[in-house]
Design a protein around this motif. Sequence first.
Motif, mmCIF file in Angstrom:
data_model
loop_
_atom_site.group_PDB
_atom_site.id
_atom_site.type_symbol
_atom_site.label_atom_id
_atom_site.label_comp_id
_atom_site.label_asym_id
_atom_site.label_seq_id
_atom_site.Cartn_x
_atom_site.Cartn_y
_atom_site.Cartn_z
ATOM 1 N N ALA A 1 25.383 87.147 12.877
ATOM 2 C CA ALA A 1 24.318 87.964 13.473
ATOM 3 C C ALA A 1 24.230 87.616 14.964
ATOM 4 O O ALA A 1 24.210 86.448 15.337
ATOM 5 N N GLN A 2 24.228 88.646 15.811
ATOM 6 C CA GLN A 2 24.133 88.423 17.249
ATOM 7 C C GLN A 2 22.698 88.021 17.596
ATOM 8 O O GLN A 2 21.769 88.468 16.945
ATOM 9 N N PRO A 3 22.512 87.170 18.616
ATOM 10 C CA PRO A 3 21.149 86.789 19.010
ATOM 11 C C PRO A 3 20.443 87.944 19.706
ATOM 12 O O PRO A 3 20.167 87.912 20.905
ATOM 13 N N TYR A 4 20.178 88.983 18.910
ATOM 14 C CA TYR A 4 19.579 90.211 19.425
ATOM 15 C C TYR A 4 18.618 90.753 18.380
ATOM 16 O O TYR A 4 18.914 90.724 17.184
ATOM 17 N N ILE A 5 17.473 91.235 18.821
ATOM 18 C CA ILE A 5 16.571 91.919 17.884
ATOM 19 C C ILE A 5 15.856 93.023 18.639
ATOM 20 O O ILE A 5 15.550 92.899 19.813
ATOM 21 N N SER A 6 15.643 94.111 17.954
ATOM 22 C CA SER A 6 14.831 95.169 18.527
ATOM 23 C C SER A 6 13.776 95.500 17.481
ATOM 24 O O SER A 6 14.049 95.524 16.286
ATOM 25 N N MET A 7 12.532 95.626 17.914
ATOM 26 C CA MET A 7 11.478 96.002 16.971
ATOM 27 C C MET A 7 10.292 96.614 17.676
ATOM 28 O O MET A 7 10.235 96.655 18.904
ATOM 29 N N HIS A 8 9.343 97.128 16.899
ATOM 30 C CA HIS A 8 8.113 97.694 17.441
ATOM 31 C C HIS A 8 6.968 96.752 17.092
ATOM 32 O O HIS A 8 6.811 96.369 15.941
ATOM 33 N N ILE A 9 6.179 96.378 18.115
ATOM 34 C CA ILE A 9 5.082 95.449 17.858
ATOM 35 C C ILE A 9 3.734 96.050 18.281
ATOM 36 O O ILE A 9 3.685 97.033 19.012
ATOM 37 N N LYS A 10 2.655 95.425 17.790
ATOM 38 C CA LYS A 10 1.295 95.846 18.160
ATOM 39 C C LYS A 10 0.754 94.910 19.226
ATOM 40 O O LYS A 10 0.942 93.696 19.138
ATOM 41 N N MET A 11 0.066 95.479 20.216
ATOM 42 C CA MET A 11 -0.589 94.654 21.226
ATOM 43 C C MET A 11 -2.052 95.056 21.337
ATOM 44 O O MET A 11 -2.379 96.226 21.502
ATOM 45 N N ALA A 12 -2.943 94.070 21.242
ATOM 46 C CA ALA A 12 -4.378 94.329 21.263
ATOM 47 C C ALA A 12 -4.843 94.767 22.646
ATOM 48 O O ALA A 12 -5.769 95.565 22.782
ATOM 49 N N GLU A 13 -4.241 94.211 23.679
ATOM 50 C CA GLU A 13 -4.648 94.510 25.056
ATOM 51 C C GLU A 13 -3.514 94.154 26.010
ATOM 52 O O GLU A 13 -2.514 93.568 25.600
ATOM 53 N N THR A 14 -3.714 94.495 27.285
ATOM 54 C CA THR A 14 -2.744 94.145 28.319
ATOM 55 C C THR A 14 -2.516 92.641 28.310
ATOM 56 O O THR A 14 -3.475 91.868 28.341
ATOM 57 N N SER A 15 -1.260 92.227 28.214
ATOM 58 C CA SER A 15 -0.984 90.792 28.249
ATOM 59 C C SER A 15 0.509 90.565 28.426
ATOM 60 O O SER A 15 1.294 91.516 28.464
ATOM 61 N N PHE A 16 0.873 89.301 28.539
ATOM 62 C CA PHE A 16 2.283 88.961 28.599
ATOM 63 C C PHE A 16 2.858 88.954 27.192
ATOM 64 O O PHE A 16 2.204 88.502 26.257
ATOM 65 N N VAL A 17 4.073 89.466 27.074
ATOM 66 C CA VAL A 17 4.851 89.286 25.853
ATOM 67 C C VAL A 17 5.787 88.134 26.166
ATOM 68 O O VAL A 17 6.447 88.127 27.205
ATOM 69 N N ARG A 18 5.777 87.130 25.313
ATOM 70 C CA ARG A 18 6.643 85.974 25.533
ATOM 71 C C ARG A 18 7.635 85.861 24.382
ATOM 72 O O ARG A 18 7.256 86.037 23.219
ATOM 73 N N VAL A 19 8.898 85.631 24.711
ATOM 74 C CA VAL A 19 9.871 85.380 23.657
ATOM 75 C C VAL A 19 10.417 83.978 23.868
ATOM 76 O O VAL A 19 10.610 83.541 25.000
#
Lengths: 156, 104
Positions: free
Chosen positions: A114-132
């Motif tokens: 499996a390649q170190p790759y993922i694509s998905m749809h997420i929920k966000m409550a408000e404006t913020s940083f997405v951190r991976v």
Amino acid sequence: MNPVRRTLLKSIVTVGMLASAISVSLVKPAAALVASWNKNAFSAKTIADAMKEAGYSGAAESSDILLKVPDIAEDGAIVPLEVTSNIPGTTSIAIFAEKNPNPLVADIQFSNGAQPYISMHIKMAETSFVRVAVKAGDKIYSQSKEVKVTLGGCGG
Amino acid sequence: MDNEMKMRATIQGDVADVKVLIKHIMETGLRKDPTTKQFIPAHFINQVVASLNGVTVLDMQWGVAVSKNPFFGFKVKGAKPGDKITVNAVDNLGTKFYGETAVA
């Protein structure tokens, strides 16, 4: 003392111990197949706690993690996200939305090609940083990007 | 419940590009019913495992912040046309979901 009775009792005890040993050995491999859901990490309320509980604390910022998210998300219920790790030896990627009530969104382990790759749809409550955060060997790396959310996706 | 899951796997060189859609409400447990004012109980898929020809390639744990009717995409190196990709998922109430497709 009745020797026959002693022997009988002993053999009953032995059989009992054997049976429990067998059942333990039967149960263990099955349980090991599915890692148990990390409740502590998913119910953590701050990004720091969530990263710690999920095993991603002490992350170093890395530009070798490519994080693709929209600058502005009109609907926080569906924020498309794509992560690619160019860090050699990447074994897992975790996704956090910093201001969600529970910041940890998903933890993904890669194996057997499996390649170190993922694509998905997420929920966000408000404006913020997405951190991976990325685990490679015994090192942790991370990358973040702000997403402006017009309409929150977690409340009601 | 094959009808709950839609999958597609296309080959690009020796890498299978897999896309999966699972029909699920993904209720967070944080929303209130507008009429009863009670919290709607959480109901969400929390574990998903994908395999190539029976070998696990992707092992995911999800929280409530994965979108309703979850979509995810991943890539597996070393795949060839005809290989079987399977996805097993389970939600917090123990309901299981299964899907499979052949790499094309």
